[in-house]
Design a protein around this motif. Structure first.
Motif, PDB file in Angstrom:
ATOM      1  N   LEU A 440      72.838 -21.865  11.402  1.00  0.00           N
ATOM      2  CA  LEU A 440      72.446 -21.180  12.627  1.00  0.00           C
ATOM      3  C   LEU A 440      71.392 -22.025  13.334  1.00  0.00           C
ATOM      4  O   LEU A 440      70.284 -22.192  12.819  1.00  0.00           O
ATOM      5  N   ASP A 442      68.408 -23.512  15.643  1.00  0.00           N
ATOM      6  CA  ASP A 442      67.120 -23.008  16.104  1.00  0.00           C
ATOM      7  C   ASP A 442      67.082 -23.176  17.619  1.00  0.00           C
ATOM      8  O   ASP A 442      66.986 -24.302  18.118  1.00  0.00           O
ATOM      9  N   PRO A 464      67.730 -26.568  11.147  1.00  0.00           N
ATOM     10  CA  PRO A 464      68.964 -26.102  10.523  1.00  0.00           C
ATOM     11  C   PRO A 464      70.047 -27.171  10.566  1.00  0.00           C
ATOM     12  O   PRO A 464      70.253 -27.850  11.578  1.00  0.00           O
ATOM     13  N   TRP A 554      68.946 -21.759   8.302  1.00  0.00           N
ATOM     14  CA  TRP A 554      68.347 -21.027   9.423  1.00  0.00           C
ATOM     15  C   TRP A 554      66.841 -21.110   9.281  1.00  0.00           C
ATOM     16  O   TRP A 554      66.325 -21.297   8.171  1.00  0.00           O
ATOM     17  N   ARG A 555      66.147 -21.018  10.406  1.00  0.00           N
ATOM     18  CA  ARG A 555      64.692 -20.929  10.319  1.00  0.00           C
ATOM     19  C   ARG A 555      64.154 -20.074  11.462  1.00  0.00           C
ATOM     20  O   ARG A 555      64.771 -19.976  12.535  1.00  0.00           O
ATOM     21  N   CYS A 556      63.046 -19.483  11.204  1.00  0.00           N
ATOM     22  CA  CYS A 556      62.274 -18.777  12.227  1.00  0.00           C
ATOM     23  C   CYS A 556      60.966 -19.537  12.384  1.00  0.00           C
ATOM     24  O   CYS A 556      60.077 -19.441  11.521  1.00  0.00           O
ATOM     25  N   GLN A 569      65.536  -9.871  11.102  1.00  0.00           N
ATOM     26  CA  GLN A 569      65.928 -11.263  11.335  1.00  0.00           C
ATOM     27  C   GLN A 569      66.624 -11.872  10.114  1.00  0.00           C
ATOM     28  O   GLN A 569      67.646 -12.555  10.246  1.00  0.00           O
ATOM     29  N   LEU A 570      66.080 -11.626   8.933  1.00  0.00           N
ATOM     30  CA  LEU A 570      66.649 -12.221   7.729  1.00  0.00           C
ATOM     31  C   LEU A 570      68.028 -11.644   7.436  1.00  0.00           C
ATOM     32  O   LEU A 570      68.968 -12.391   7.132  1.00  0.00           O
ATOM     33  N   ALA A 573      70.527 -13.049   9.868  1.00  0.00           N
ATOM     34  CA  ALA A 573      70.888 -14.436   9.588  1.00  0.00           C
ATOM     35  C   ALA A 573      71.874 -14.518   8.432  1.00  0.00           C
ATOM     36  O   ALA A 573      72.895 -15.229   8.510  1.00  0.00           O
ATOM     37  N   ALA A 576      75.302 -13.295   9.422  1.00  0.00           N
ATOM     38  CA  ALA A 576      76.005 -14.261  10.267  1.00  0.00           C
ATOM     39  C   ALA A 576      76.483 -15.466   9.462  1.00  0.00           C
ATOM     40  O   ALA A 576      77.587 -15.986   9.694  1.00  0.00           O
ATOM     41  N   LEU A 577      75.677 -15.907   8.511  1.00  0.00           N
ATOM     42  CA  LEU A 577      76.035 -17.087   7.724  1.00  0.00           C
ATOM     43  C   LEU A 577      77.195 -16.826   6.781  1.00  0.00           C
ATOM     44  O   LEU A 577      78.099 -17.656   6.642  1.00  0.00           O
TER      45      LEU A 577
END
Length: 584
Positions: A440, A442, A464, A554-556, A569-570, A573, A576-577
């Motif tokens: 995902l 960023d 990512p 993924w990262r925030c 958010q987690l 993610a 979606a992954l």
């Protein structure tokens, strides 16, 4: 298991097949691997083991065992270009990151050094460990064909000892059956490029050459001699298999003329010329020829069948990328198969295997073939057409004190620098950027800018798609531990800092069977050097989600303080992954 004999059946037990079997067995997946041969590689074809491949071996728990059979990094890279091993040196190049100007890059980039591990030593480690962890390894078993349907794959096999034929029902089939892959052909996977565009002789022999090389240790020595000047490389090769008594001698030949003279007398004479010792005692073990390919498969999967290794990227050994890429193919595929089989991910996750590895395979094929072509400028500096004594004439050119000599030595420097793209290409080996639905992006990151040559230099990042940067942390015993040692092992890892309490709460609330949390700064993962703080590219209260293969999913990058926001958010993610079938 009433319907399936095994979850995954693998055809092939080379670097790709054996790594897939080892990883799947490690992850608790039922796996069988079959090979038509009665054992493993009997010639030392692949050998260079780059840092990323060693990181994979480290994750799978076999790095230390592999190192027992390796020529260590410090003996790999004082690479010689000379008229013969005993003759005049033309230039040397410090290779595989061993030179003063690059050694720091390689030490900083990975917890692992490069190694030289010939294939007959690597494969038994992979296979024995796979078997000890539950994989079934069947030799003298020929693959005949397969049929797949919506639920699985029926694979037809022939026992070459008993001559019995049988079928095996598997959920998935992995085709790691080499550069002449029957499975790739059966699937009709598209192949781009050219096969058998050049040819090489390889002679495996035994001779004590320590007096010529022990003081300038290297696994590769290039000899610029008229007796071995045919082809793109245009040089003879002496490659150390076991320092300094077991060797491969190699040279190109014209395919249009048919197979060259391979008699003991002919090859002994050629080897003596390469060494520069007309009386050298030689014991020849094997003689072979092989062809240079420049071909890549542009789709690695079809339905429930996934192909890997030399089956999908076919290229010469230049740059030392073959087995490394094969190992990494399987490492990418294995965790995805495991997650689908365990019900942690939807089958669509497997589409990302081809999306991520096809660009890597294409890059490797192009780089390996370009590395062969990049010998031309070195040859141009040395060769003198029509000279009665080409070696003497070449040396005279290089040592000319006049303006022509100065210009030629400047050209020689440029030609040698070009070979760094083959022999010091840490970027080629570590800069993969995966783009797929299993990554995902960023949206705050923007397009990545490469600060230095992308092929030569590692650019570590937590973006990512990139591999998680190696940074030394300190564990509970006060000993250094790599960030790469604290992720992977078949599991996702959520990384945050001491300020990331919302994220640790979110991971605990989700309570997923495949998710670990790493809080950098806590006991067991201290950052006293502050190198993680320097390089994490996110706020301390942000988070990075790392896949089982150590690539960032993924990262925030911004701080999150409320657990409810972190959970949202987690979970979003991960859903979606994985298109997760577990409750998220």
């Amino acid at each position: 298991m009433t319907e399936f004999d095994t979850d995954v059946l693998i055809v092939g037990a080379g670097p790709a097949g054996a790594t897939a079997a080892l990883a799947l067995a490690t992850y608790g997946v039922s796996v069988q691997a079959v090979s038509r041969w009665n054992w493993l590689a009997n010639t030392p074809r692949a050998h260079i083991t780059n840092q990323r491949a060693v990181e994979v071996l480290r994750d799978l728990g076999v790095e230390d065992e592999v190192k027992k059979y390796a020529t260590p990094w410090e003996l790999m890279g004082d690479t010689l270009f000379a008229t013969s091993l005993a003759g005049e040196e033309i230039v040397r190049l410090r290779t595989w990151g061993t030179g003063d100007e690059r050694v720091g890059d390689y030490i900083k980039g990975s917890p692992c050094t490069m190694l030289d591990v010939p294939q007959p030593y690597m494969e038994p480690v992979l296979v024995n460990n796979a078997a000890s962890r539950g994989a079934s390894m069947l030799f003298n078993t020929e693959y005949l064909g397969h049929e797949q349907d919506e639920d699985g794959v029926t694979v037809y096999l022939h026992d070459l000892l008993s001559h019995d034929e049988r079928s095996v029902r598997a959920r998935y089939l992995v085709g790691a059956d080499g550069a002449r892959s029957q499975i790739v052909d059966e699937l009709g996977l598209p192949i781009e490029g050219e096969l058998a565009r050049a040819a090489t002789v390889y002679i495996l022999f035994h001779a004590d050459l320590s007096r010529y090389v022990a003081h300038r240790p290297s696994i590769l020595h290039w000899l610029m001699t008229p007796s071995a000047n045919y082809g793109e490389i245009g040089m003879g090769l002496l490659r150390a298999i076991r320092p300094w008594h077991t060797w491969i001698a190699g040279w190109g030949y014209n395919m249009a003329d048919g197979t060259p003279d391979m008699s003991d007398q002919a090859v002994t004479s050629k080897i003596r010329q390469l060494v520069g010792d007309p009386e050298l005692e030689i014991e020849i073990e094997t003689k072979s020829t092989w062809f240079v390919n420049q071909a890549t498969v542009t789709q690695y999967s079809s339905g429930r069948v996934h192909c890997a290794g030399d089956a999908v990227h076919r290229h010469p050994p230049s740059s030392g990328l073959g087995s490394n890429t094969s190992i990494q193919d399987s490492f990418n595929l294995a965790w995805k198969l495991a997650y689908v089989i365990k019900g942690w991910a939807d089958e669509t996750l497997l589409d990302s295997y081809s999306d991520e590895r096809v660009p890597v395979g294409a890059q490797v094929v192009a780089r390996a073939n370009q590395s062969r072509k990049d010998y031309a400028p070195l040859n141009e500096c040395f060769r003198t057409e029509g000279a009665d004594d080409p070696v003497a004439a070449g040396l005279a050119k290089i040592r000319d004190p006049g303006p022509d000599g100065v210009a030629l030595r400047d050209a020689l420097l440029e030609a040698l620098e070009l070979k760094n793209h083959e022999f010091n290409a840490q970027g080629v080996e570590l800069n993969q950027r995966y783009v797929s639905d299993a990554v995902l992006p960023d949206p705050l990151a923007g397009e990545e800018r490469w600060e230095r040559d992308r092929e030569l230099h590692l650019q570590a990042t937590t973006r990512p798609g990139a591999k998680l940067p190696h940074v030394w942390l300190v564990d509970a015993k006060g000993e250094r531990v790599s960030t790469l040692d604290l992720v992977g092992k078949g599991r996702f890892t959520l990384i945050t800092g001491l300020a990331g309490t919302a994220w640790s709460h979110a991971a605990s609330e989700l309570d997923l069977p495949f998710l670990d949390t790493l809080i950098v700064g806590e006991h067991g993962a201290r950052d006293p050097y502050l190198n993680w703080a320097r390089g994490r590219e996110i706020h301390e209260a942000g988070a990075i989600l790392v896949r089982p293969d150590a690539h960032v999913a993924w990262r925030c990058p911004t701080p999150v303080w409320q657990p409810a926001d972190a959970i949202k958010q987690l979970s979003g993610a991960i859903r979606a992954l994985l298109q997760a079938t577990v409750k998220v």
